[in-house]
Design an enzyme around this catalytic site. Structure first.
Site, PDB file in Angstrom:
ATOM      1  N   LEU A  57      42.907  60.937 137.950  1.00  0.00           N
ATOM      2  CA  LEU A  57      42.348  62.158 138.509  1.00  0.00           C
ATOM      3  C   LEU A  57      41.291  61.838 139.568  1.00  0.00           C
ATOM      4  O   LEU A  57      41.275  62.390 140.672  1.00  0.00           O
ATOM      5  CB  LEU A  57      41.738  62.995 137.382  1.00  0.00           C
ATOM      6  CG  LEU A  57      41.445  64.418 137.768  1.00  0.00           C
ATOM      7  CD1 LEU A  57      42.745  65.199 137.873  1.00  0.00           C
ATOM      8  CD2 LEU A  57      40.524  65.075 136.754  1.00  0.00           C
ATOM      9  N   LEU A  98      74.912  37.391 149.584  1.00  0.00           N
ATOM     10  CA  LEU A  98      74.960  36.114 148.871  1.00  0.00           C
ATOM     11  C   LEU A  98      76.338  35.938 148.271  1.00  0.00           C
ATOM     12  O   LEU A  98      76.970  36.914 147.884  1.00  0.00           O
ATOM     13  CB  LEU A  98      73.941  36.123 147.720  1.00  0.00           C
ATOM     14  CG  LEU A  98      72.469  36.134 148.091  1.00  0.00           C
ATOM     15  CD1 LEU A  98      71.626  36.388 146.851  1.00  0.00           C
ATOM     16  CD2 LEU A  98      72.072  34.813 148.730  1.00  0.00           C
ATOM     17  N   GLU A 141      65.162  33.032 141.005  1.00  0.00           N
ATOM     18  CA  GLU A 141      64.566  34.371 140.842  1.00  0.00           C
ATOM     19  C   GLU A 141      65.598  35.261 140.181  1.00  0.00           C
ATOM     20  O   GLU A 141      66.788  34.965 140.239  1.00  0.00           O
ATOM     21  CB  GLU A 141      64.253  34.980 142.220  1.00  0.00           C
ATOM     22  CG  GLU A 141      63.142  34.298 142.947  1.00  0.00           C
ATOM     23  CD  GLU A 141      63.251  34.499 144.454  1.00  0.00           C
ATOM     24  OE1 GLU A 141      63.975  35.410 144.906  1.00  0.00           O
ATOM     25  OE2 GLU A 141      62.619  33.716 145.172  1.00  0.00           O
ATOM     26  N   LYS A 161      67.939  38.553 140.076  1.00  0.00           N
ATOM     27  CA  LYS A 161      68.581  39.382 141.097  1.00  0.00           C
ATOM     28  C   LYS A 161      68.278  40.838 140.743  1.00  0.00           C
ATOM     29  O   LYS A 161      68.771  41.369 139.748  1.00  0.00           O
ATOM     30  CB  LYS A 161      70.089  39.119 141.114  1.00  0.00           C
ATOM     31  CG  LYS A 161      70.778  39.736 142.294  1.00  0.00           C
ATOM     32  CD  LYS A 161      72.200  39.218 142.421  1.00  0.00           C
ATOM     33  CE  LYS A 161      72.864  39.703 143.678  1.00  0.00           C
ATOM     34  NZ  LYS A 161      72.890  41.138 143.825  1.00  0.00           N
ATOM     35  N   ASP A 196      68.274  44.776 140.904  1.00  0.00           N
ATOM     36  CA  ASP A 196      69.353  45.707 141.227  1.00  0.00           C
ATOM     37  C   ASP A 196      68.782  46.969 141.866  1.00  0.00           C
ATOM     38  O   ASP A 196      68.574  47.986 141.214  1.00  0.00           O
ATOM     39  CB  ASP A 196      70.118  46.044 139.936  1.00  0.00           C
ATOM     40  CG  ASP A 196      71.474  46.647 140.247  1.00  0.00           C
ATOM     41  OD1 ASP A 196      71.876  46.615 141.425  1.00  0.00           O
ATOM     42  OD2 ASP A 196      72.120  47.149 139.315  1.00  0.00           O
ATOM     43  N   ARG A 228      69.502  47.679 154.780  1.00  0.00           N
ATOM     44  CA  ARG A 228      70.410  46.600 155.161  1.00  0.00           C
ATOM     45  C   ARG A 228      71.511  47.082 156.105  1.00  0.00           C
ATOM     46  O   ARG A 228      71.882  46.403 157.041  1.00  0.00           O
ATOM     47  CB  ARG A 228      71.024  45.997 153.897  1.00  0.00           C
ATOM     48  CG  ARG A 228      71.969  44.876 154.183  1.00  0.00           C
ATOM     49  CD  ARG A 228      72.407  44.167 152.915  1.00  0.00           C
ATOM     50  NE  ARG A 228      73.259  43.042 153.254  1.00  0.00           N
ATOM     51  CZ  ARG A 228      74.560  43.144 153.468  1.00  0.00           C
ATOM     52  NH1 ARG A 228      75.147  44.321 153.384  1.00  0.00           N
ATOM     53  NH2 ARG A 228      75.277  42.093 153.778  1.00  0.00           N
ATOM     54  N   TYR A 275      61.479  37.184 150.117  1.00  0.00           N
ATOM     55  CA  TYR A 275      61.923  36.345 151.230  1.00  0.00           C
ATOM     56  C   TYR A 275      61.005  36.583 152.413  1.00  0.00           C
ATOM     57  O   TYR A 275      60.706  37.734 152.751  1.00  0.00           O
ATOM     58  CB  TYR A 275      63.368  36.758 151.575  1.00  0.00           C
ATOM     59  CG  TYR A 275      64.158  35.812 152.443  1.00  0.00           C
ATOM     60  CD1 TYR A 275      63.946  34.442 152.417  1.00  0.00           C
ATOM     61  CD2 TYR A 275      65.164  36.304 153.276  1.00  0.00           C
ATOM     62  CE1 TYR A 275      64.712  33.593 153.208  1.00  0.00           C
ATOM     63  CE2 TYR A 275      65.940  35.460 154.059  1.00  0.00           C
ATOM     64  CZ  TYR A 275      65.697  34.106 154.021  1.00  0.00           C
ATOM     65  OH  TYR A 275      66.456  33.279 154.802  1.00  0.00           O
ATOM     66  N   LYS A 327      75.891  36.125 138.525  1.00  0.00           N
ATOM     67  CA  LYS A 327      75.809  37.484 137.967  1.00  0.00           C
ATOM     68  C   LYS A 327      76.116  37.460 136.474  1.00  0.00           C
ATOM     69  O   LYS A 327      77.089  36.826 136.051  1.00  0.00           O
ATOM     70  CB  LYS A 327      76.824  38.393 138.675  1.00  0.00           C
ATOM     71  CG  LYS A 327      76.589  38.476 140.175  1.00  0.00           C
ATOM     72  CD  LYS A 327      76.069  39.803 140.595  1.00  0.00           C
ATOM     73  CE  LYS A 327      77.180  40.774 140.732  1.00  0.00           C
ATOM     74  NZ  LYS A 327      76.868  41.938 141.485  1.00  0.00           N
ATOM     75  N   CYS A 371      80.109  76.758 119.990  1.00  0.00           N
ATOM     76  CA  CYS A 371      78.839  76.035 119.938  1.00  0.00           C
ATOM     77  C   CYS A 371      78.649  75.425 118.548  1.00  0.00           C
ATOM     78  O   CYS A 371      78.768  76.132 117.544  1.00  0.00           O
ATOM     79  CB  CYS A 371      77.682  76.981 120.260  1.00  0.00           C
ATOM     80  SG  CYS A 371      76.078  76.188 120.084  1.00  0.00           S
ATOM     81  N   CYS A 381      75.549  77.389 116.856  1.00  0.00           N
ATOM     82  CA  CYS A 381      75.486  78.813 116.516  1.00  0.00           C
ATOM     83  C   CYS A 381      76.866  79.474 116.477  1.00  0.00           C
ATOM     84  O   CYS A 381      76.969  80.670 116.191  1.00  0.00           O
ATOM     85  CB  CYS A 381      74.575  79.557 117.493  1.00  0.00           C
ATOM     86  SG  CYS A 381      75.267  79.671 119.144  1.00  0.00           S
ATOM     87  N   CYS A 405      76.711  77.008 126.024  1.00  0.00           N
ATOM     88  CA  CYS A 405      76.657  78.033 125.001  1.00  0.00           C
ATOM     89  C   CYS A 405      75.896  79.210 125.609  1.00  0.00           C
ATOM     90  O   CYS A 405      74.732  79.059 126.002  1.00  0.00           O
ATOM     91  CB  CYS A 405      75.923  77.511 123.765  1.00  0.00           C
ATOM     92  SG  CYS A 405      75.484  78.861 122.656  1.00  0.00           S
ATOM     93  N   CYS A 411      70.640  80.894 119.828  1.00  0.00           N
ATOM     94  CA  CYS A 411      71.066  79.524 119.550  1.00  0.00           C
ATOM     95  C   CYS A 411      69.830  78.639 119.334  1.00  0.00           C
ATOM     96  O   CYS A 411      69.016  78.461 120.243  1.00  0.00           O
ATOM     97  CB  CYS A 411      71.905  79.036 120.728  1.00  0.00           C
ATOM     98  SG  CYS A 411      72.534  77.377 120.517  1.00  0.00           S
TER      99      CYS A 411
HETATM  100  S1  IVH Z   1      67.588  36.557 148.661  1.00  0.00           S
HETATM  101  C1  IVH Z   1      69.893  35.375 152.666  1.00  0.00           C
HETATM  102  N1  IVH Z   1      66.609  37.171 146.338  1.00  0.00           N
HETATM  103  O1  IVH Z   1      71.057  40.590 146.540  1.00  0.00           O
HETATM  104  C2  IVH Z   1      69.840  35.977 151.325  1.00  0.00           C
HETATM  105  N2  IVH Z   1      68.272  38.607 147.262  1.00  0.00           N
HETATM  106  O2  IVH Z   1      73.892  39.862 147.403  1.00  0.00           O
HETATM  107  C3  IVH Z   1      68.572  36.652 151.049  1.00  0.00           C
HETATM  108  N3  IVH Z   1      68.776  40.563 145.858  1.00  0.00           N
HETATM  109  O3  IVH Z   1      71.219  41.995 149.720  1.00  0.00           O
HETATM  110  C4  IVH Z   1      68.604  37.378 149.776  1.00  0.00           C
HETATM  111  N4  IVH Z   1      67.364  40.109 144.252  1.00  0.00           N
HETATM  112  O4  IVH Z   1      69.485  42.932 148.157  1.00  0.00           O
HETATM  113  C5  IVH Z   1      67.486  37.516 147.296  1.00  0.00           C
HETATM  114  N5  IVH Z   1      65.614  37.608 144.292  1.00  0.00           N
HETATM  115  C6  IVH Z   1      66.463  37.962 145.257  1.00  0.00           C
HETATM  116  C7  IVH Z   1      67.257  39.135 145.179  1.00  0.00           C
HETATM  117  C8  IVH Z   1      68.161  39.409 146.200  1.00  0.00           C
HETATM  118  C9  IVH Z   1      68.271  40.964 144.690  1.00  0.00           C
HETATM  119  C10 IVH Z   1      69.848  41.301 146.573  1.00  0.00           C
HETATM  120  C11 IVH Z   1      69.566  41.528 148.023  1.00  0.00           C
HETATM  121  C12 IVH Z   1      70.784  41.068 148.787  1.00  0.00           C
HETATM  122  C13 IVH Z   1      71.782  40.896 147.701  1.00  0.00           C
HETATM  123  C14 IVH Z   1      72.701  39.767 148.066  1.00  0.00           C
END
Ligand code: IVH
Length: 670
Positions: free
Chosen positions: A35, A84, A114, A116, A118, A137, A227, A313, A407, A410, A425, A431
């Site tokens: 707040l 990738l 790292e 990945k 989503d 992108r 990156y 993956k 339902c 009810c 319903c 209900c």
């Molecule tokens: S590095 C040149 N690091 O995965 C490659 N990408 O399939 C630079 N993504 O479009 C990407 N986590 O949106 C990188 N720790 C991570 C990531 C990551 C998710 C996604 C990114 C990219 C896609 C590639």
């Protein structure tokens, strides 16, 4: 306030807000309440409005949004955004390692792992430390310029601060909607009878492309940076660049790890396989990068992806189990949701007993039969879902599931609205889950804020026949409450005091609380501000409702219908008699002139300098009227970009004067 005072105050507030933002997002700490923070921000917004000459283009107030982008410009990426290469198998990962070793010709190398994330990848350009551009992108070569929206993402620095910030650099990262924000958003949607979003990633993507950045700000997106690109960074490893990003106040997930060899990479992958479920966002794998930037250059790129990185993956975690039955849940709005009752099975860290089946179409699509062995998956969705049937195990003589037609609560015959997947319903007032749901909606924090009333108490009050609608709450007596299980003198008094206090809640919250379908808190605020009193909202024609800011067809219809229902009319009358606020206390906008001389306007499309709401206000303050549809009686059609062609045609046919934003400014000058 004098200008020099305002300037100093703006600087002081900016520094303070940035300090608290940093604490919150970089160090997970707070020194002031939400707040107090909002108050500081409001103060700064007000000062910047009064003294726009002192507004910094990267002020923390940018986070609140408010920019309307009609069409996102397509811009070229300075460095293409490659994808990738993917794999699901350990062998292929070992093959990748073999290729790296071979190309580096016996040189030692390390990996940096790292998760990945989503979400949606984003490219952020900084010049002289300032965020100048945020681009999606797109096709990898060109993306959409979504800068205004990106600026609302609180942990993307508007100014990169720290040691050795180069004059120009680019950061890549993933914008995402945290699980809790996604759940919250869906709860809000469910609450007003909107269909829930299916997954956080698509919702993030849609959010980044919204035209009104204020709405984006409300959605609470986050970003992880992963990156760093630039010509003069002077860095030797990816690890160093990640540390640099951290030191410049970018949000980096602390889940990274440097690995000496592919064995350590495999351990990292295994470590996170289940543990990643505990993270605040969805992840779908691990990204493995060669750590040395020089070696990355040596390895280079294929046409589509770098040779120095790969994504492993995780397989969507799936398991087969018996479908024991289907139950049906009825929500506040009467919508029926089928739920799969499963033989309990352990999947990705938890025991799964139930899974959502969405609606009747989904059951038909899967051709489900009781006793089937079904595949259950935990993917991007938080609630497990049924993805298919193991046909070989189908019991002989089984018959397709017949969807209920009454339902389950009810017994009323269900109905289906054209164009909607769900059955409803229609027994609004008889209900039980709908009644309880409406009361739960009414008392929630954002509405009447009666926090001494919980779900259990509501259920009891209903069972005892004491409360059938929100208005009944205001007739409750201490003796009634003492009949409830576990209620004593003190708890009864507390509840009555809570109910009594809710009489002070402002009109916009009351309007939200009464639970008109599709009327969420923001819409209620807009309606309250525009119409001022419940009588005016209730008397408004559909046309007049449509003229209110941000009110579309669907909402106008449900609001109109609500106030024509005798049951709602009775309820409102009782709530009024109970002393609730049905009038906005917000000040009337002061009349500025009569320069528009009672002329009528329809505003359509998107404008360069103004939001539609602003134009409305200017018109109303200067003696004009705002209508929603074009007719022969209309004086002006104020046309922005992207206006529907039918409106223009109609105006032309009826001889209505069509004016642009510039023409309007001329009119205003008299
Ligand atoms: S590095 C040149 N690091 O995965 C490659 N990408 O399939 C630079 N993504 O479009 C990407 N986590 O949106 C990188 N720790 C991570 C990531 C990551 C998710 C996604 C990114 C990219 C896609 C590639």
């Amino acid at each position: 306030m004098k200008p020099e005072q305002a300037k100093a105050e703006i600087e002081k507030l900016t520094e303070k807000i940035n300090h608290h933002n940093d604490l919150y997002y970089q160090q997970n700490r707070t020194e002031i309440s939400d707040l107090e923070f909002d108050k500081l921000l409001e103060k700064l917004i007000a000062l910047e409005e009064e003294f726009p000459q002192f507004k910094d283009s990267h002020s923390p107030t940018q986070r609140v949004g408010g920019t309307v982008t009609k069409e996102f410009a397509t811009v070229y990426h300075k460095y293409p955004m490659l994808s990738l290469s993917n794999t699901y198998s350990q062998e292929e990962l070992e093959d990748f390692d073999g290729r790296v070793a071979k190309a580096l010709d016996g040189e030692a190398y390390e990996y940096f792992c790292e998760l990945k994330f989503d979400g949606v990848s984003i490219s952020l350009t900084y010049e002289n430390g300032l965020l100048t551009r945020g681009v999606t992108r797109g096709d990898g070569v060109r993306g959409d310029d979504v800068t205004a929206n990106v600026m609302t993402v609180r942990n993307i620095p508007l100014k990169a601060k720290g040691k050795n910030v180069p004059p120009a650099f680019e950061v890549r990262g993933e914008v995402f909607m945290p699980k809790h924000a996604f759940q919250q958003l869906n709860k809000e949607r469910e609450d007003i009878g909107e269909e829930k979003y299916a997954n956080a990633r698509n919702t993030t993507s849609g959010t980044l492309k919204m035209q009104n950045s204020a709405e984006v700000a409300r959605r609470k997106l986050d970003c992880f940076a992963y990156y760093l690109l630039g010509d003069e960074t002077g860095l030797k490893t990816h690890e160093e660049s990640i540390h640099k990003l951290e030191s410049w106040r970018f949000n980096v997930s602390p889940t990274y790890k440097k690995c000496k060899n592919i064995q350590e990479v495999l351990e990292y992958i295994q470590h996170w396989e289940n543990k990643r479920q505990e993270l605040p966002l969805e992840t779908d794998g691990v990204v493995i990068k060669v750590n040395s930037l020089e070696q990355q250059r040596q390895l280079g790129f294929t046409a589509k992806s770098p040779r120095w990185a790969i994504a492993y993956k995780y397989k969507a975690q799936s398991i087969s189990t018996r479908l024991n039955g289907i139950t049906y849940q009825v929500g506040r709005t009467g919508a029926v949701t089928p739920v799969a009752e499963l033989e309990p099975v352990f999947l990705a860290g938890t025991t799964v007993k139930r899974a959502s089946l969405h609606n009747a179409n989904e059951i038909a699509r899967l051709d489900l039969r009781i006793g089937d062995y079904v595949y259950v998956e935990k993917g991007g969705e938080i609630i497990p879902k049924v993805t298919g049937v193991e046909m070989e195990k189908r019991p002989k003589g089984s018959a397709p599931v017949v969807y209920i037609d009454k339902c389950p609560e009810c017994g009323t015959k269900l109905v289906r609205v054209e164009g909607e997947a769900a059955f409803y319903c229609p027994n609004l007032d008889g209900c039980p889950p709908q009644i309880r749901g409406r009361i739960e909606h009414f008392i929630q924090r954002k509405a009447m804020d009666i926090d001494s009333l919980g779900e259990k108490t509501i259920e009891q009050l209903h069972l005892l026949g004491l409360v059938k609608s929100p208005a009944d709450l205001y007739d409750l007596k201490k003796e009634d409450l003492l009949r409830l299980e576990g209620f004593k003198e003190k708890s009864a008094q507390n509840l009555l005091a809570g109910i009594d206090k809710s009489r002070e809640v402002p009109f916009e919250s009351v309007l939200f609380a009464i639970g008109i379908r599709y009327v969420g808190k923001t819409v209620a605020e807009k309606l309250a501000r525009y119409f001022k009193t419940i009588e005016k909202v209730a008397a408004a024609s559909k046309e007049e409702l449509l003229a209110a800011p941000e009110i579309g067809e669907k909402i106008a219809q449900t609001v109109f219908d609500y106030f024509r229902n005798p049951e709602s009319q009775r309820e409102i009358a009782r709530l009024k008699a109970a002393g609730l606020h049905f009038e906005s206390t917000a000040k009337e906008p002061e009349k500025e002139s009569d320069v528009l001389g009672n002329k009528s306007f329809v505003i359509s499309g998107v404008f360069e300098k103004y939001e539609r709401e602003e134009l409305q206000e200017i018109i109303l303050k200067n003696g004009g009227r705002v209508l929603s549809s074009v007719s022969g009686k209309l004086d002006y059609l104020l046309a922005g970009d992207n206006m529907g062609p039918s409106k223009r045609e109609k105006a032309e046919k009826l001889g209505v004067t069509i004016i642009s934003e510039l023409d309007f400014e001329k009119l205003m000058k008299g």
